[in-house]
Scaffold this motif. Structure first.
Motif, PDB file in Angstrom:
ATOM      1  N   PRO A   4       0.833  -1.211   0.000  1.00 44.10           N
ATOM      2  CA  PRO A   4       0.000   0.000   0.000  1.00 44.10           C
ATOM      3  C   PRO A   4       0.863   1.255   0.000  1.00 44.10           C
ATOM      4  O   PRO A   4       1.925   1.298   0.614  1.00 44.10           O
ATOM      5  CB  PRO A   4      -0.813  -0.110   1.287  1.00 44.10           C
ATOM      6  N   MET A   5       0.378   2.245  -0.717  1.00 47.62           N
ATOM      7  CA  MET A   5       1.063   3.534  -0.772  1.00 47.62           C
ATOM      8  C   MET A   5       0.434   4.463   0.270  1.00 47.62           C
ATOM      9  O   MET A   5      -0.699   4.255   0.694  1.00 47.62           O
ATOM     10  CB  MET A   5       0.933   4.147  -2.170  1.00 47.62           C
ATOM     11  N   THR A   6       1.180   5.495   0.656  1.00 48.86           N
ATOM     12  CA  THR A   6       0.659   6.496   1.586  1.00 48.86           C
ATOM     13  C   THR A   6       0.661   7.859   0.908  1.00 48.86           C
ATOM     14  O   THR A   6       1.466   8.129   0.018  1.00 48.86           O
ATOM     15  CB  THR A   6       1.492   6.550   2.882  1.00 48.86           C
ATOM     16  N   TYR A   7      -0.255   8.680   1.357  1.00 52.58           N
ATOM     17  CA  TYR A   7      -0.416  10.035   0.826  1.00 52.58           C
ATOM     18  C   TYR A   7       0.786  10.876   1.250  1.00 52.58           C
ATOM     19  O   TYR A   7       1.124  10.918   2.434  1.00 52.58           O
ATOM     20  CB  TYR A   7      -1.716  10.612   1.391  1.00 52.58           C
ATOM     21  N   LEU A  58      -9.202  15.723   8.496  1.00 47.15           N
ATOM     22  CA  LEU A  58      -8.499  15.688   7.215  1.00 47.15           C
ATOM     23  C   LEU A  58      -7.635  14.438   7.129  1.00 47.15           C
ATOM     24  O   LEU A  58      -7.641  13.737   6.113  1.00 47.15           O
ATOM     25  CB  LEU A  58      -7.651  16.952   7.027  1.00 47.15           C
ATOM     26  N   GLU A  59      -6.898  14.144   8.187  1.00 47.44           N
ATOM     27  CA  GLU A  59      -6.046  12.960   8.179  1.00 47.44           C
ATOM     28  C   GLU A  59      -6.882  11.690   8.042  1.00 47.44           C
ATOM     29  O   GLU A  59      -6.572  10.796   7.252  1.00 47.44           O
ATOM     30  CB  GLU A  59      -5.201  12.900   9.455  1.00 47.44           C
ATOM     31  N   GLN A  60      -7.980  11.615   8.764  1.00 49.31           N
ATOM     32  CA  GLN A  60      -8.876  10.455   8.690  1.00 49.31           C
ATOM     33  C   GLN A  60      -9.469  10.321   7.287  1.00 49.31           C
ATOM     34  O   GLN A  60      -9.480   9.228   6.706  1.00 49.31           O
ATOM     35  CB  GLN A  60      -9.988  10.611   9.721  1.00 49.31           C
ATOM     36  N   GLU A  64      -8.767   7.348   4.452  1.00 46.30           N
ATOM     37  CA  GLU A  64      -9.829   6.541   3.837  1.00 46.30           C
ATOM     38  C   GLU A  64      -9.755   6.608   2.311  1.00 46.30           C
ATOM     39  O   GLU A  64      -9.930   5.588   1.629  1.00 46.30           O
ATOM     40  CB  GLU A  64     -11.195   6.993   4.325  1.00 46.30           C
ATOM     41  N   ALA A  65      -9.479   7.794   1.769  1.00 44.52           N
ATOM     42  CA  ALA A  65      -9.346   7.941   0.313  1.00 44.52           C
ATOM     43  C   ALA A  65      -8.134   7.162  -0.190  1.00 44.52           C
ATOM     44  O   ALA A  65      -8.201   6.491  -1.231  1.00 44.52           O
ATOM     45  CB  ALA A  65      -9.240   9.420  -0.067  1.00 44.52           C
ATOM     46  N   PHE A  90     -10.911  11.862  -2.424  1.00 43.37           N
ATOM     47  CA  PHE A  90     -11.297  12.654  -1.262  1.00 43.37           C
ATOM     48  C   PHE A  90     -12.434  13.600  -1.635  1.00 43.37           C
ATOM     49  O   PHE A  90     -13.413  13.726  -0.901  1.00 43.37           O
ATOM     50  CB  PHE A  90     -10.085  13.452  -0.764  1.00 43.37           C
ATOM     51  N   ASN A  91     -12.328  14.242  -2.782  1.00 41.18           N
ATOM     52  CA  ASN A  91     -13.297  15.243  -3.200  1.00 41.18           C
ATOM     53  C   ASN A  91     -14.567  14.633  -3.800  1.00 41.18           C
ATOM     54  O   ASN A  91     -15.662  15.125  -3.542  1.00 41.18           O
ATOM     55  CB  ASN A  91     -12.639  16.201  -4.199  1.00 41.18           C
TER      56      ASN A  91
END
Length: 148
Positions: A4-7, A58-60, A64-65, A90-91
């Protein structure tokens, strides 16, 4: 199975730039009650929050996105592509992304066709919004590895 990648920080800044932070609940252009950095879950008219709560939401919400992008995208991504997709999800929401031609093109390995889909998502409540088009173009540039 791909890890998995992270933002990234750059992705977070993209989301923060387009969402802005509002500590009082407001109805967005589609009539959805929103607060903080675009948080909508459980938001009601009259709600208020602190900057710390807005950042926690925002972090949560971006987590999730990011999880949705990791789950739905089957091809390897560069960090900039991932960041653009997380902001998009997210949007727009997971459901819209899951049903999108953008995702189908991406998973078929057609990155150019996927990138071309971003500007098509410039409507809210049936109206073209200049701010939404601006965001989609910034996401498209990020996805393509160009600086905004």
């Amino acid at each position: 199975m791909k890890p998995p990648m992270t933002y990234s920080k750059a992705g977070e800044q993209l989301t923060e730039r387009f969402e802005g932070c509002r500590l009082q609940a407001y109805a967005d252009t589609g009539g959805v009650w929103t607060i903080g950095y675009g948080h909508t879950h459980g938001v009601m008219e009259g709600m208020a929050c602190t900057r710390e709560q807005a950042l926690a939401w925002l972090e949560q919400d971006t987590r999730e996105a990011a999880a949705a992008v990791n789950r739905l995208v089957t091809v390897p991504l560069e960090q900039a592509e991932f960041d653009a997709l997380v902001d998009f999800v997210f949007n727009l929401g997971v459901g819209a992304f899951a049903r999108s031609t953008l995702l189908r093109d991406l998973n078929a390995g057609n990155l150019a066709a996927a990138a071309a889909q971003f500007p098509l998502w410039d409507h809210d409540a049936g109206r073209v919004l200049a701010g939404l088009l601006h965001r989609r173009l910034a996401e498209q540039m990020e996805f393509e590895g160009r600086t905004a």
